[in-house]
Design a protein around this motif. Structure first.
Motif, PDB file in Angstrom:
ATOM      1  N   VAL A  43      14.664  46.017  45.902  1.00 47.38           N
ATOM      2  CA  VAL A  43      14.493  45.612  47.297  1.00 47.38           C
ATOM      3  C   VAL A  43      15.217  44.293  47.548  1.00 47.38           C
ATOM      4  N   GLU A  44      15.023  43.335  46.656  1.00 46.56           N
ATOM      5  CA  GLU A  44      15.654  42.025  46.827  1.00 46.56           C
ATOM      6  C   GLU A  44      17.178  42.140  46.767  1.00 46.56           C
ATOM      7  N   GLY A  45      17.690  43.007  45.896  1.00 45.82           N
ATOM      8  CA  GLY A  45      19.130  43.213  45.815  1.00 45.82           C
ATOM      9  C   GLY A  45      19.676  43.785  47.109  1.00 45.82           C
ATOM     10  N   LEU A  46      18.969  44.755  47.657  1.00 40.28           N
ATOM     11  CA  LEU A  46      19.404  45.324  48.940  1.00 40.28           C
ATOM     12  C   LEU A  46      19.310  44.287  50.053  1.00 40.28           C
ATOM     13  N   LYS A  47      18.257  43.500  50.024  1.00 45.32           N
ATOM     14  CA  LYS A  47      18.093  42.478  51.060  1.00 45.32           C
ATOM     15  C   LYS A  47      19.267  41.507  51.008  1.00 45.32           C
ATOM     16  N   GLY A  48      19.684  41.158  49.792  1.00 47.77           N
ATOM     17  CA  GLY A  48      20.832  40.267  49.655  1.00 47.77           C
ATOM     18  C   GLY A  48      22.118  40.922  50.124  1.00 47.77           C
ATOM     19  N   ALA A  49      22.238  42.235  49.949  1.00 46.18           N
ATOM     20  CA  ALA A  49      23.461  42.945  50.317  1.00 46.18           C
ATOM     21  C   ALA A  49      23.543  43.254  51.800  1.00 46.18           C
ATOM     22  N   VAL A  50      22.406  43.642  52.414  1.00 43.06           N
ATOM     23  CA  VAL A  50      22.451  44.082  53.817  1.00 43.06           C
ATOM     24  C   VAL A  50      21.717  43.147  54.765  1.00 43.06           C
ATOM     25  N   GLY A  51      21.047  42.161  54.235  1.00 39.84           N
ATOM     26  CA  GLY A  51      20.326  41.216  55.074  1.00 39.84           C
ATOM     27  C   GLY A  51      18.976  41.776  55.494  1.00 39.84           C
ATOM     28  N   GLU A  52      18.344  41.081  56.415  1.00 39.15           N
ATOM     29  CA  GLU A  52      17.037  41.499  56.926  1.00 39.15           C
ATOM     30  C   GLU A  52      17.226  42.655  57.897  1.00 39.15           C
ATOM     31  N   ILE A  53      16.729  43.821  57.510  1.00 35.15           N
ATOM     32  CA  ILE A  53      16.882  45.005  58.362  1.00 35.15           C
ATOM     33  C   ILE A  53      15.527  45.635  58.687  1.00 35.15           C
ATOM     34  N   GLY A  54      14.482  44.962  58.343  1.00 35.17           N
ATOM     35  CA  GLY A  54      13.141  45.493  58.574  1.00 35.17           C
ATOM     36  C   GLY A  54      12.539  45.981  57.268  1.00 35.17           C
ATOM     37  N   ASP A  55      11.256  45.689  57.097  1.00 35.05           N
ATOM     38  CA  ASP A  55      10.571  46.012  55.849  1.00 35.05           C
ATOM     39  C   ASP A  55      10.591  47.500  55.528  1.00 35.05           C
ATOM     40  N   ASN A  56      10.253  48.326  56.517  1.00 35.26           N
ATOM     41  CA  ASN A  56      10.197  49.767  56.261  1.00 35.26           C
ATOM     42  C   ASN A  56      11.555  50.327  55.876  1.00 35.26           C
ATOM     43  N   ARG A  57      12.565  49.972  56.625  1.00 33.58           N
ATOM     44  CA  ARG A  57      13.907  50.487  56.337  1.00 33.58           C
ATOM     45  C   ARG A  57      14.386  49.999  54.973  1.00 33.58           C
ATOM     46  N   LEU A  58      14.131  48.742  54.652  1.00 35.31           N
ATOM     47  CA  LEU A  58      14.524  48.174  53.373  1.00 35.31           C
ATOM     48  C   LEU A  58      13.809  48.884  52.230  1.00 35.31           C
TER      49      LEU A  58
END
Length: 124
Positions: free
Chosen positions: A36-51
């Motif tokens: 999750v943290e890796g994706l957050k770093g790659a795509v930014g804040e996109i919403g908890d559910n979507r992430l």
């Protein structure tokens, strides 16, 4: 049933698990959180559910690839096992043929020895 606290995307969750599986569950949660943290770093804040959904799909993709590799390795093992059986069968047949030829040679040598003994007896 034991419970453990895990953290995913900055949120804490209390989860139940089988006795003795606490460490395993914590490790899985840490691995998922890293995804999750890796994706957050790659795509930014996109919403908890979507992430979380994206992280779940990424984990399933890894699992699918691991299962594909396992299937490939199992097929290779089967091929090697069959080849090993074939080689063992061929070796057994070769050993039998060699034993037969050795037996034939032994009989010929015994026959020659018998003839030599008879010749020696006749000459004496």
């Amino acid at each position: 049933m034991p419970e453990v606290n895990v953290e995913i995307n900055g949120r804490k969750y209390r989860m139940a698990c089988e006795e003795g599986q606490q460490g395993h569950l914590i490790a899985l949660a840490e691995r998922f959180n890293a995804q999750v943290e890796g994706l957050k770093g790659a795509v930014g804040e996109i919403g908890d559910n979507r992430l979380t959904v994206m992280a779940g799909i990424a984990v399933l993709d890894e699992l699918t690839e691991a299962n594909r590799k396992i299937a490939t390795l199992e097929a290779e093992i089967e091929t090697l096992t069959q080849a090993g059986h074939q080689i063992a069968d061929e070796l057994e047949a070769t050993e039998k043929a060699f034993a037969g030829k050795l037996d034939e040679a032994s009989k010929v040598i015994e026959s020659i020895a018998g003839v030599l003994d008879e010749t020696a007896t006749l000459q004496a």
